[in-house]
Design a protein around this motif. Structure first.
Motif, PDB file in Angstrom:
ATOM      1  N   LYS A  64       0.827  -1.209   0.000  1.00 55.18           N
ATOM      2  CA  LYS A  64       0.000   0.000   0.000  1.00 55.18           C
ATOM      3  C   LYS A  64       0.861   1.260   0.000  1.00 55.18           C
ATOM      4  O   LYS A  64       0.591   2.214  -0.716  1.00 55.18           O
ATOM      5  CB  LYS A  64      -0.927   0.000   1.231  1.00 55.18           C
ATOM      6  N   LYS A  65       1.924   1.231   0.780  1.00 53.18           N
ATOM      7  CA  LYS A  65       2.811   2.384   0.851  1.00 53.18           C
ATOM      8  C   LYS A  65       3.618   2.539  -0.437  1.00 53.18           C
ATOM      9  O   LYS A  65       3.842   3.634  -0.921  1.00 53.18           O
ATOM     10  CB  LYS A  65       3.747   2.239   2.044  1.00 53.18           C
ATOM     11  N   GLU A  66       4.042   1.416  -1.016  1.00 50.46           N
ATOM     12  CA  GLU A  66       4.863   1.434  -2.223  1.00 50.46           C
ATOM     13  C   GLU A  66       4.067   1.871  -3.460  1.00 50.46           C
ATOM     14  O   GLU A  66       4.542   2.650  -4.277  1.00 50.46           O
ATOM     15  CB  GLU A  66       5.435   0.026  -2.458  1.00 50.46           C
ATOM     16  N   PHE A  67       2.839   1.370  -3.607  1.00 44.92           N
ATOM     17  CA  PHE A  67       2.044   1.621  -4.805  1.00 44.92           C
ATOM     18  C   PHE A  67       1.074   2.792  -4.650  1.00 44.92           C
ATOM     19  O   PHE A  67       0.374   3.130  -5.604  1.00 44.92           O
ATOM     20  CB  PHE A  67       1.228   0.380  -5.186  1.00 44.92           C
ATOM     21  N   LYS A  91       1.124  -5.537 -13.000  1.00 38.82           N
ATOM     22  CA  LYS A  91       2.541  -5.490 -13.392  1.00 38.82           C
ATOM     23  C   LYS A  91       3.422  -5.109 -12.206  1.00 38.82           C
ATOM     24  O   LYS A  91       4.479  -5.704 -11.985  1.00 38.82           O
ATOM     25  CB  LYS A  91       2.737  -4.498 -14.525  1.00 38.82           C
ATOM     26  N   LYS A  92       2.988  -4.115 -11.445  1.00 41.89           N
ATOM     27  CA  LYS A  92       3.760  -3.679 -10.282  1.00 41.89           C
ATOM     28  C   LYS A  92       3.877  -4.801  -9.251  1.00 41.89           C
ATOM     29  O   LYS A  92       4.941  -5.004  -8.669  1.00 41.89           O
ATOM     30  CB  LYS A  92       3.095  -2.471  -9.626  1.00 41.89           C
ATOM     31  N   MET A  93       2.775  -5.525  -9.043  1.00 42.58           N
ATOM     32  CA  MET A  93       2.769  -6.589  -8.044  1.00 42.58           C
ATOM     33  C   MET A  93       3.672  -7.741  -8.469  1.00 42.58           C
ATOM     34  O   MET A  93       4.374  -8.327  -7.642  1.00 42.58           O
ATOM     35  CB  MET A  93       1.336  -7.069  -7.806  1.00 42.58           C
ATOM     36  N   LYS A  94       3.681  -8.064  -9.754  1.00 43.73           N
ATOM     37  CA  LYS A  94       4.563  -9.133 -10.246  1.00 43.73           C
ATOM     38  C   LYS A  94       6.025  -8.758 -10.014  1.00 43.73           C
ATOM     39  O   LYS A  94       6.804  -9.565  -9.502  1.00 43.73           O
ATOM     40  CB  LYS A  94       4.307  -9.400 -11.726  1.00 43.73           C
ATOM     41  N   LEU A  95       6.398  -7.531 -10.359  1.00 45.40           N
ATOM     42  CA  LEU A  95       7.775  -7.078 -10.140  1.00 45.40           C
ATOM     43  C   LEU A  95       8.126  -7.054  -8.654  1.00 45.40           C
ATOM     44  O   LEU A  95       9.231  -7.422  -8.258  1.00 45.40           O
ATOM     45  CB  LEU A  95       7.981  -5.695 -10.753  1.00 45.40           C
ATOM     46  N   PHE A  96       7.189  -6.616  -7.830  1.00 41.85           N
ATOM     47  CA  PHE A  96       7.417  -6.539  -6.392  1.00 41.85           C
ATOM     48  C   PHE A  96       7.686  -7.920  -5.807  1.00 41.85           C
ATOM     49  O   PHE A  96       8.634  -8.105  -5.036  1.00 41.85           O
ATOM     50  CB  PHE A  96       6.198  -5.895  -5.709  1.00 41.85           C
ATOM     51  N   LEU A  97       6.871  -8.913  -6.183  1.00 38.62           N
ATOM     52  CA  LEU A  97       7.047 -10.265  -5.660  1.00 38.62           C
ATOM     53  C   LEU A  97       8.375 -10.867  -6.097  1.00 38.62           C
ATOM     54  O   LEU A  97       9.002 -11.616  -5.355  1.00 38.62           O
ATOM     55  CB  LEU A  97       5.887 -11.159  -6.098  1.00 38.62           C
ATOM     56  N   GLN A  98       8.825 -10.527  -7.298  1.00 40.82           N
ATOM     57  CA  GLN A  98      10.115 -11.015  -7.780  1.00 40.82           C
ATOM     58  C   GLN A  98      11.268 -10.324  -7.061  1.00 40.82           C
ATOM     59  O   GLN A  98      12.260 -10.964  -6.706  1.00 40.82           O
ATOM     60  CB  GLN A  98      10.242 -10.805  -9.288  1.00 40.82           C
ATOM     61  N   GLN A  99      11.148  -9.019  -6.844  1.00 42.04           N
ATOM     62  CA  GLN A  99      12.234  -8.262  -6.219  1.00 42.04           C
ATOM     63  C   GLN A  99      12.473  -8.677  -4.775  1.00 42.04           C
ATOM     64  O   GLN A  99      13.619  -8.728  -4.329  1.00 42.04           O
ATOM     65  CB  GLN A  99      11.954  -6.769  -6.295  1.00 42.04           C
ATOM     66  N   ILE A 100      11.405  -8.956  -4.037  1.00 42.81           N
ATOM     67  CA  ILE A 100      11.596  -9.344  -2.638  1.00 42.81           C
ATOM     68  C   ILE A 100      11.944 -10.821  -2.500  1.00 42.81           C
ATOM     69  O   ILE A 100      12.237 -11.280  -1.409  1.00 42.81           O
ATOM     70  CB  ILE A 100      10.368  -8.997  -1.774  1.00 42.81           C
ATOM     71  N   GLY A 101      11.912 -11.557  -3.617  1.00 48.24           N
ATOM     72  CA  GLY A 101      12.302 -12.959  -3.593  1.00 48.24           C
ATOM     73  C   GLY A 101      11.241 -13.892  -3.085  1.00 48.24           C
ATOM     74  O   GLY A 101      11.535 -15.013  -2.681  1.00 48.24           O
TER      75      GLY A 101
END
Length: 113
Positions: A64-67, A91-101
């Motif tokens: 919520k804070k990020e997006f 798209k943002k959520m897919k990238l976020f889940l990948q970035q945090i591992g």
């Protein structure tokens, strides 16, 4: 030497690779990201399939804070706990889940129009 009953004095290398321990908490099933049309131009993004090992309320707080959107964790009868976000955040959520591992690219399935 007599057995003192203390079990936490085992020798363990503190600098050993932690890769084996992380694999136990890694996501094993697919994560599905969907969009649902509300009324007019309004839409909801739902994220389903995140493992119960993770604190979903903390994840939604960071997202919520990020997006810069609102969101909540909803209990669904069939899918379990589902994250809901306002707007099209696929798209943002897919990238976020990948970035945090939390999941790999192959584990994230994006659905919608």
């Amino acid at each position: 030497m007599a057995d003192s009953g203390i079990t936490n004095l085992e020798k363990k290398d503190p600098f050993a690779d932690v890769g084996d321990e992380q694999e136990e908490t890694a996501q094993k099933e697919d994560i599905h990201i969907r969009i649902q049309q509300r009324n007019g131009r309004k839409s909801l993004t739902t994220i389903q399939g995140i493992s119960q090992n993770y604190d979903l309320k903390r994840i939604i707080k960071v997202v919520k804070k990020e997006f810069h959107c609102n969101g909540t964790v909803v209990e669904h009868a069939e899918y379990g706990e589902v994250l809901q976000l306002q707007g099209d955040q696929r798209k943002k959520m897919k990238l976020f889940l990948q970035q945090i591992g939390l999941a790999s690219s192959e584990q994230i399935k994006v659905h919608g129009f």
